[in-house]
Write a protein that holds these residues in place. Structure first.
Motif, PDB file in Angstrom:
ATOM      1  N   VAL A   1       0.827  -1.207   0.000  1.00  0.00           N
ATOM      2  CA  VAL A   1       0.000   0.000   0.000  1.00  0.00           C
ATOM      3  C   VAL A   1       0.863   1.260   0.000  1.00  0.00           C
ATOM      4  O   VAL A   1       0.576   2.222  -0.707  1.00  0.00           O
ATOM      5  CB  VAL A   1      -0.962   0.004   1.215  1.00  0.00           C
ATOM      6  N   LEU A   2       1.929   1.251   0.789  1.00  0.00           N
ATOM      7  CA  LEU A   2       2.746   2.456   0.956  1.00  0.00           C
ATOM      8  C   LEU A   2       3.863   2.585  -0.074  1.00  0.00           C
ATOM      9  O   LEU A   2       4.507   3.629  -0.149  1.00  0.00           O
ATOM     10  CB  LEU A   2       3.345   2.486   2.362  1.00  0.00           C
ATOM     11  N   ALA A   3       4.097   1.552  -0.862  1.00  0.00           N
ATOM     12  CA  ALA A   3       5.223   1.545  -1.798  1.00  0.00           C
ATOM     13  C   ALA A   3       5.212   2.726  -2.768  1.00  0.00           C
ATOM     14  O   ALA A   3       6.265   3.252  -3.110  1.00  0.00           O
ATOM     15  CB  ALA A   3       5.260   0.231  -2.575  1.00  0.00           C
ATOM     16  N   ALA A   4       4.043   3.140  -3.200  1.00  0.00           N
ATOM     17  CA  ALA A   4       3.961   4.229  -4.181  1.00  0.00           C
ATOM     18  C   ALA A   4       3.663   5.575  -3.542  1.00  0.00           C
ATOM     19  O   ALA A   4       3.379   6.537  -4.235  1.00  0.00           O
ATOM     20  CB  ALA A   4       2.886   3.890  -5.209  1.00  0.00           C
TER      21      ALA A   4
ATOM     22  N   VAL B   1      -4.905   5.204   6.273  1.00  0.00           N
ATOM     23  CA  VAL B   1      -4.104   3.974   6.232  1.00  0.00           C
ATOM     24  C   VAL B   1      -2.946   4.071   7.223  1.00  0.00           C
ATOM     25  O   VAL B   1      -2.656   3.121   7.961  1.00  0.00           O
ATOM     26  CB  VAL B   1      -3.580   3.697   4.800  1.00  0.00           C
ATOM     27  N   LEU B   2      -2.289   5.221   7.260  1.00  0.00           N
ATOM     28  CA  LEU B   2      -1.170   5.406   8.186  1.00  0.00           C
ATOM     29  C   LEU B   2      -1.615   5.336   9.642  1.00  0.00           C
ATOM     30  O   LEU B   2      -0.901   4.798  10.487  1.00  0.00           O
ATOM     31  CB  LEU B   2      -0.453   6.729   7.914  1.00  0.00           C
ATOM     32  N   LYS B   3      -2.801   5.858   9.936  1.00  0.00           N
ATOM     33  CA  LYS B   3      -3.305   5.760  11.305  1.00  0.00           C
ATOM     34  C   LYS B   3      -3.552   4.302  11.688  1.00  0.00           C
ATOM     35  O   LYS B   3      -3.248   3.881  12.807  1.00  0.00           O
ATOM     36  CB  LYS B   3      -4.577   6.593  11.466  1.00  0.00           C
ATOM     37  N   GLY B   4      -4.087   3.521  10.754  1.00  0.00           N
ATOM     38  CA  GLY B   4      -4.280   2.088  11.008  1.00  0.00           C
ATOM     39  C   GLY B   4      -2.958   1.369  11.159  1.00  0.00           C
ATOM     40  O   GLY B   4      -2.792   0.515  12.040  1.00  0.00           O
TER      41      GLY B   4
END
Length: 193
Positions: free
Chosen positions: A117-120, A168-171
């Motif tokens: 998810v965070l790769a891009a 997403v970052l909070k999760g």
């Protein structure tokens, strides 16, 4: 000839012990029934700090108050329950034993998911610390950095995309707290008894 053997054996042993490949071979994934290495606690702590730092970036989340947003958790794993320490009573369910294998499997799946998810996303330091934890503590070797740069080049920065990233970052931050607690527990004297 025997004189050469006497000098050759210690020299070969010295070469093997000082070779950089030797140190790489020490970085193996965790297996069931083995304690967590102390370095994994540092990797997990660094990851959590980097997630927090990204969430506090004013430029990335301009116009978004991340503190007021809901979190988006990855629900395909059961990391919190699988990683509950022996005797804990979280969620009113008392665990009778700690299943390290199940816990590590769930954490690996979480890390793979969040890496994809965070790769891009524009989260360079965070992605680096995530990759370090994955490789050095869980034996996961994600896609190459060139693939990530290509994906990042095609990424838009709309309000909705940044809002989604915030959630997403909070999760992931909540899941990283669990990972931190697990790594600390698995290095503790209580676990290694």
């Amino acid at each position: 000839m025997p004189l050469i053997k006497l000098y050759f054996t210690p020299a070969l042993l010295l070469l093997v012990l000082t070779c950089p490949l030797w140190q790489v071979s020490q970085s193996v994934p965790l297996m069931a029934k083995e304690p967590m290495r102390d370095s994994c606690v540092l990797y997990a702590r660094t990851l959590l700090q980097n997630i927090t730092d990204v969430l506090n970036q004013k430029t990335l989340f301009s116009g978004i108050d991340c503190t007021k947003q809901n979190m988006e958790l990855y629900k395909n794993t059961s990391t919190p329950s699988a990683c509950a320490p022996q005797g804990s009573a979280c969620s009113e369910i008392t665990t009778s034993g700690f299943d390290q294998s199940s816990c590590l499997t769930n954490i690996r799946e979480d890390l793979k998911h969040y890496y994809k998810v965070l790769a891009a996303q524009p989260v360079g330091t965070l992605l680096f610390s995530l990759r370090e934890l994955m490789e050095n503590c869980f034996g996961i070797f994600p896609a190459s950095d060139s693939t990530l740069r290509e994906a990042a080049a095609n990424l838009g920065t709309s309000f909705d995309q940044r809002l989604h990233l915030c959630k997403v970052l909070k999760g992931f931050q909540v899941r990283a707290i669990t990972i931190n607690r697990v790594t600390a527990y698995m290095t503790s004297d209580e676990y290694t008894k």
